[in-house]
Design a protein around this motif. Structure first.
Motif, PDB file in Angstrom:
ATOM      1  N   HIS A  50       0.809  -1.220   0.000  1.00 40.41           N
ATOM      2  CA  HIS A  50       0.000   0.000   0.000  1.00 40.41           C
ATOM      3  C   HIS A  50       0.852   1.284   0.000  1.00 40.41           C
ATOM      4  CE1 HIS A  50       0.675   0.519   4.330  1.00 40.41           C
ATOM      5  NE2 HIS A  50       0.054   1.683   4.256  1.00 40.41           N
ATOM      6  N   ASP A  51       1.991   1.265   0.672  1.00 40.97           N
ATOM      7  CA  ASP A  51       2.849   2.463   0.715  1.00 40.97           C
ATOM      8  C   ASP A  51       4.127   2.284  -0.105  1.00 40.97           C
ATOM      9  OD1 ASP A  51       1.300   4.209   2.146  1.00 40.97           O
ATOM     10  OD2 ASP A  51       2.236   3.798   4.095  1.00 40.97           O
ATOM     11  N   LYS A  54       5.300   5.503  -1.485  1.00 38.01           N
ATOM     12  CA  LYS A  54       5.170   6.684  -0.616  1.00 38.01           C
ATOM     13  C   LYS A  54       6.450   7.495  -0.487  1.00 38.01           C
ATOM     14  CE  LYS A  54       3.291   8.655   3.405  1.00 38.01           C
ATOM     15  NZ  LYS A  54       2.008   8.827   4.031  1.00 38.01           N
ATOM     16  N   HIS A  82       0.410   8.923  -3.708  1.00 36.33           N
ATOM     17  CA  HIS A  82       1.134   7.649  -3.555  1.00 36.33           C
ATOM     18  C   HIS A  82       0.192   6.444  -3.589  1.00 36.33           C
ATOM     19  CE1 HIS A  82       0.247   7.994   0.832  1.00 36.33           C
ATOM     20  NE2 HIS A  82       0.325   6.679   0.804  1.00 36.33           N
ATOM     21  N   HIS A 108      -6.405   3.858  -0.939  1.00 38.93           N
ATOM     22  CA  HIS A 108      -6.169   3.941   0.507  1.00 38.93           C
ATOM     23  C   HIS A 108      -5.873   5.368   0.981  1.00 38.93           C
ATOM     24  CE1 HIS A 108      -1.704   4.027   0.016  1.00 38.93           C
ATOM     25  NE2 HIS A 108      -1.704   4.482   1.246  1.00 38.93           N
ATOM     26  N   THR A 109      -5.476   6.270   0.081  1.00 37.68           N
ATOM     27  CA  THR A 109      -5.139   7.634   0.498  1.00 37.68           C
ATOM     28  C   THR A 109      -6.344   8.566   0.527  1.00 37.68           C
ATOM     29  OG1 THR A 109      -4.598   8.254  -1.779  1.00 37.68           O
ATOM     30  CG2 THR A 109      -2.784   7.489  -0.400  1.00 37.68           C
ATOM     31  N   ASP A 126      -4.473   1.021   7.973  1.00 44.01           N
ATOM     32  CA  ASP A 126      -3.475   2.086   7.863  1.00 44.01           C
ATOM     33  C   ASP A 126      -3.521   3.020   9.083  1.00 44.01           C
ATOM     34  OD1 ASP A 126      -1.433   3.372   6.505  1.00 44.01           O
ATOM     35  OD2 ASP A 126      -2.763   4.500   5.182  1.00 44.01           O
TER      36      ASP A 126
HETATM   37 FE   FE2 Z   1      -0.278   5.500   2.428  1.00 42.84          FE
END
Ligand code: FE2
Ligand code: FE2
Length: 188
Positions: A50-51, A54, A82, A108-109, A126
């Motif tokens: 997920h990151d 980032k 991201h 997710h962001t 998260d």
């Molecule tokens: Fe994130």
């Protein structure tokens, strides 16, 4: 790339803090997947990646998403971008093809309307993974125990409140996503 190789690559690419956060999101996502009936392997892979984008420079993120028609608010803000960039990296670098997993990384962001169970799990994990510590976190953790939607709503609320307090703009999709979750909770 199999999941072990992905983890090894991420350990190398991410800062120690970000990698530990990532592993926290993996553990929490798998727990939530067990509790709320989602495929554990999907949760594990989406959380792990997920990151993944980032810590890239903003220009690299923008390069990854050049085939998308994204608005300027998204393109200028790495904290939002991201997600989409991570989805592209998951495809290009790590060979992920499952669109259900890719979508959970992408959103997710920001959140969105009509989140899938997996989208909600990654979004919520998260916030509540064990390494996190911020005021109000207990409220989200409690809500997450009650229901997935209530946990997600508490996450939206936390983000929106924070943005208001900081005098920052709120990405419209985040408002729409929150409204949608409220509708789902009221609808039962
Ligand atoms: Fe994130
Ligand atoms: Fe994260």
């Amino acid at each position: 790339m199999d999941i072990r190789d992905i983890e090894i690559d991420l350990r190398r690419r991410l800062s120690k803090k970000r990698f530990e956060h990532t592993l926290g999101v993996v553990v929490t996502s798998v727990d939530l997947a067990r509790k709320y009936g989602e495929n554990l392997e999907y949760a594990r892979l989406a959380a792990l990646l997920h990151d993944s984008a980032k810590e890239l420079p903003l220009l690299d993120m923008q390069n990854l998403v050049k085939n998308f028609n994204l608005d300027d608010d998204m393109l200028r803000n790495g904290a939002l971008l991201h997600g989409v960039a991570g989805m592209e990296l998951a495809k290009e670098r790590y060979g992920v093809t499952n669109s259900y997993i890719l979508e959970a990384i992408r959103v997710h962001t920001t959140g969105k309307v009509n989140m899938s169970t997996l989208d909600k799990i990654i979004f919520l994990a998260d916030y509540i993974e064990p390494n996190r510590d911020f005021p109000g976190l207990d409220i989200i953790r409690l809500a997450a125990k009650e229901s997935l939607n209530k946990g997600v709503l508490a996450g939206y609320d936390m983000t929106i409140r924070h943005l208001l307090d900081q005098g920052l703009s709120i990405y419209p999709l985040t408002i729409l996503g929150r409204n949608d979750i409220i509708r789902s909770i009221k609808g039962g």
